[in-house]
Write a protein that holds these residues in place. Structure first.
Motif, PDB file in Angstrom:
ATOM      1  N   THR A 331      17.641 -16.614 -29.571  1.00 51.91           N
ATOM      2  CA  THR A 331      16.559 -15.979 -30.340  1.00 51.91           C
ATOM      3  C   THR A 331      15.208 -16.598 -29.991  1.00 51.91           C
ATOM      4  OG1 THR A 331      17.085 -17.435 -32.217  1.00 51.91           O
ATOM      5  CG2 THR A 331      17.993 -15.203 -32.257  1.00 51.91           C
ATOM      6  N   ASP A 332      15.191 -17.878 -29.678  1.00 51.37           N
ATOM      7  CA  ASP A 332      13.937 -18.484 -29.213  1.00 51.37           C
ATOM      8  C   ASP A 332      13.479 -17.846 -27.905  1.00 51.37           C
ATOM      9  OD1 ASP A 332      13.558 -20.194 -31.329  1.00 51.37           O
ATOM     10  OD2 ASP A 332      14.310 -21.987 -30.299  1.00 51.37           O
ATOM     11  N   ARG A 333      14.414 -17.590 -26.995  1.00 50.13           N
ATOM     12  CA  ARG A 333      14.049 -16.953 -25.725  1.00 50.13           C
ATOM     13  C   ARG A 333      13.549 -15.524 -25.972  1.00 50.13           C
ATOM     14  NH1 ARG A 333      15.516 -21.427 -25.155  1.00 50.13           N
ATOM     15  NH2 ARG A 333      13.314 -21.590 -25.720  1.00 50.13           N
ATOM     16  N   LEU A 334      14.189 -14.804 -26.865  1.00 48.01           N
ATOM     17  CA  LEU A 334      13.733 -13.451 -27.168  1.00 48.01           C
ATOM     18  C   LEU A 334      12.336 -13.471 -27.775  1.00 48.01           C
ATOM     19  CD1 LEU A 334      16.998 -11.879 -28.635  1.00 48.01           C
ATOM     20  CD2 LEU A 334      15.987 -11.432 -26.388  1.00 48.01           C
ATOM     21  N   LEU A 335      12.057 -14.456 -28.585  1.00 51.88           N
ATOM     22  CA  LEU A 335      10.722 -14.556 -29.179  1.00 51.88           C
ATOM     23  C   LEU A 335       9.664 -14.903 -28.138  1.00 51.88           C
ATOM     24  CD1 LEU A 335      11.737 -16.263 -32.502  1.00 51.88           C
ATOM     25  CD2 LEU A 335      10.496 -14.102 -32.328  1.00 51.88           C
ATOM     26  N   GLU A 336      10.057 -15.615 -27.091  1.00 51.31           N
ATOM     27  CA  GLU A 336       9.111 -15.871 -26.004  1.00 51.31           C
ATOM     28  C   GLU A 336       8.729 -14.568 -25.311  1.00 51.31           C
ATOM     29  OE1 GLU A 336      10.646 -20.422 -24.993  1.00 51.31           O
ATOM     30  OE2 GLU A 336      11.203 -18.742 -23.682  1.00 51.31           O
ATOM     31  N   ILE A 358      29.339 -10.053 -32.807  1.00 49.92           N
ATOM     32  CA  ILE A 358      28.948 -11.465 -32.756  1.00 49.92           C
ATOM     33  C   ILE A 358      27.421 -11.603 -32.759  1.00 49.92           C
ATOM     34  CG2 ILE A 358      28.917 -13.533 -31.295  1.00 49.92           C
ATOM     35  CD1 ILE A 358      31.760 -12.720 -30.382  1.00 49.92           C
ATOM     36  N   PHE A 359      26.754 -10.822 -31.895  1.00 50.80           N
ATOM     37  CA  PHE A 359      25.296 -10.948 -31.829  1.00 50.80           C
ATOM     38  C   PHE A 359      24.662 -10.510 -33.153  1.00 50.80           C
ATOM     39  CE2 PHE A 359      20.958  -9.770 -30.787  1.00 50.80           C
ATOM     40  CZ  PHE A 359      20.559 -10.843 -30.010  1.00 50.80           C
ATOM     41  N   GLY A 360      25.197  -9.450 -33.742  1.00 55.31           N
ATOM     42  CA  GLY A 360      24.644  -9.005 -35.018  1.00 55.31           C
ATOM     43  C   GLY A 360      24.782 -10.050 -36.106  1.00 55.31           C
ATOM     44  N   GLU A 361      25.953 -10.667 -36.181  1.00 59.63           N
ATOM     45  CA  GLU A 361      26.195 -11.646 -37.237  1.00 59.63           C
ATOM     46  C   GLU A 361      25.431 -12.944 -37.018  1.00 59.63           C
ATOM     47  OE1 GLU A 361      30.405 -12.159 -37.247  1.00 59.63           O
ATOM     48  OE2 GLU A 361      30.787 -10.361 -38.470  1.00 59.63           O
ATOM     49  N   LYS A 362      25.298 -13.364 -35.763  1.00 58.39           N
ATOM     50  CA  LYS A 362      24.756 -14.686 -35.494  1.00 58.39           C
ATOM     51  C   LYS A 362      23.285 -14.700 -35.089  1.00 58.39           C
ATOM     52  CE  LYS A 362      29.208 -16.667 -34.027  1.00 58.39           C
ATOM     53  NZ  LYS A 362      29.296 -17.657 -35.118  1.00 58.39           N
ATOM     54  N   ALA A 363      22.771 -13.570 -34.602  1.00 57.47           N
ATOM     55  CA  ALA A 363      21.436 -13.633 -33.978  1.00 57.47           C
ATOM     56  C   ALA A 363      20.393 -12.673 -34.558  1.00 57.47           C
ATOM     57  CB  ALA A 363      21.568 -13.384 -32.474  1.00 57.47           C
ATOM     58  N   GLY A 365      19.758 -11.397 -37.627  1.00 56.32           N
ATOM     59  CA  GLY A 365      19.110 -11.898 -38.839  1.00 56.32           C
ATOM     60  C   GLY A 365      18.259 -13.120 -38.564  1.00 56.32           C
ATOM     61  N   LEU A 366      18.769 -14.022 -37.722  1.00 57.41           N
ATOM     62  CA  LEU A 366      18.017 -15.230 -37.369  1.00 57.41           C
ATOM     63  C   LEU A 366      16.731 -14.866 -36.636  1.00 57.41           C
ATOM     64  CD1 LEU A 366      17.859 -18.318 -37.168  1.00 57.41           C
ATOM     65  CD2 LEU A 366      19.245 -18.171 -35.074  1.00 57.41           C
TER      66      LEU A 366
END
Length: 383
Positions: A331-336, A358-363, A365-366
């Motif tokens: 998620t940090d990379r996506l925010l970059e 997996i991505f929906g549950e873990k990433a 929302g974050l």
């Protein structure tokens, strides 16, 4: 009064219509029939995705209809291919999907492909790259005009008339008219010809994942063209930017990298060699850029940058770079990328069903938690 930053991110997930599985470079381990497509779409919707990307090759319209009829919020992103369908008919098909889905249609404009495939489909411009984009310009002008003029149906005040190099339309109209002002147009193409058309028509300009400096360069180029078009037309023009990428998140970085390498663990070296030879012969600016990134990564375990991996480019064409790591890292990379202007993320992984969950549950929302912290509610005090 209180206002919120108007920017909003959206997440899309890929529909693997040619089959799915944990491994690539080998035959699909699962058949992507209607039952599986529905299960995947419903899983992606529950996971928090906003839309689904349907690839070309298969007829996208039955797939889009199945997805729309078995979900309540998820939007199908369906491909229109200038030159393989007439523009008024294309406008009617897209408007019908929008009408039946109650305003959920998204349209992906695909002007290029493998040249041999375009030849097989009978495209007379199969081997004329720039001419295909010139034709796409006329195509999109007609499609958008038909949508606009059809809003007053059946009491039409105007119809679409057009005569150009590739198309002649006399009295074009669509029934039904689209529910939306027009279904949003997603458009990719990194060549100068492609970017010129995108600057005029794209609502979302899609790019395959690349290192941040390369993405910034592309956005800067398109923004310059957008401003030129805005100045010439005298009308405001805005474009959102999207990223097509692979993702893989696990609770630890070690688990994530182990799972990433597992995806290509069954690739036969002879298959990889043949795939790379074929990919290097594709006449596509986007694919050429991906090839250069892959070649530069081969001596570094295909690592392109922080949490960015080109391993599946060994056999996969298109947007194959993968973000690998923990939910916090990815998620940090996506925010970059978001900091550069990206607000639409079109993602996938193997197998697509389990990885969407997996991505929906873990990433997802974050990501939005971090997004809100970076774009806080701002207080405006009126004097």
């Amino acid at each position: 009064m209180t206002t919120r930053n108007t920017g909003r991110a959206e997440f899309g997930w890929f529909i693997p219509t040619f089959g799915d599985g944990k491994y690539i470079g080998v035959p699909p381990q699962r058949k992507a029939d209607a039952k599986y497509i529905v299960e995947l779409a419903q899983t992606a919707e529950r996971a928090g995705f906003d839309f689904t990307l349907i690839p070309t090759g298969i007829d996208v319209w039955p797939v889009a209809s199945i997805i729309a009829s078995h979900t309540t919020r998820l939007k199908p992103l369906a491909a229109l291919r200038p030159g393989l369908i007439e523009p008024v008919q294309a406008a009617r098909m897209a408007a019908s999907l929008d009408y039946l889905s109650e305003g959920r249609a998204l349209i992906n404009i695909v002007s290029g492909s493998h040249e041999d495939d375009l030849v097989a489909l009978g495209d007379p411009l199969a081997r004329d790259h720039d001419a295909r984009y010139e034709r796409a310009d006329e195509f999109l002008h007609i499609v958008k005009s038909v949508w606009e003029q059809s809003k007053d149906y059946p009491d039409l005040k105007e119809r679409t008339f057009f005569e150009g190099k590739y198309y002649k339309v006399t009295g074009g109209v669509s029934y039904p008219a689209p529910v939306q002002d027009h279904p949003p147009l997603y458009f990719g193409g990194s060549s100068p010809a492609g970017k010129r058309v995108a600057a005029k028509y794209a609502d979302v300009y899609l790019m395959w994942a690349e290192p941040l400096p390369m993405i910034k360069e592309q956005i800067d180029e398109l923004e310059a063209l957008r401003k030129e078009f805005e100045a010439a037309s005298g009308a405001p023009r805005s474009i959102r930017y999207g990223l097509r990428a692979q993702v893989l998140v696990r609770d630890t970085e070690e688990e994530a990298w182990e799972a990433a390498w597992e995806i290509i663990s069954k690739v036969d070296p002879a298959v990889a060699e043949a795939s790379r030879a074929a990919l290097n012969n594709i006449n596509s600016t986007n694919q050429s850029r991906q090839n250069l990134i892959f070649e530069a990564s081969k001596d570094n375990d295909y690592i392109v940058g922080l949490n960015l991996w080109a391993g599946i480019s060994l056999v996969r064409s298109g947007g194959a770079l993968m973000l690998v790591g923990t939910p916090n890292q990815v998620t940090d990379r996506l925010l970059e990328y978001a900091d550069l202007g990206i607000s639409s993320f079109v993602l996938s992984s193997y197998p697509h069903l389990e990885e969407s969950k997996i991505f929906g549950e873990k990433a997802i929302g974050l990501f939005y938690e971090k997004w809100e912290r970076r774009n806080p509610v701002q207080e405006e005090i009126n004097a």
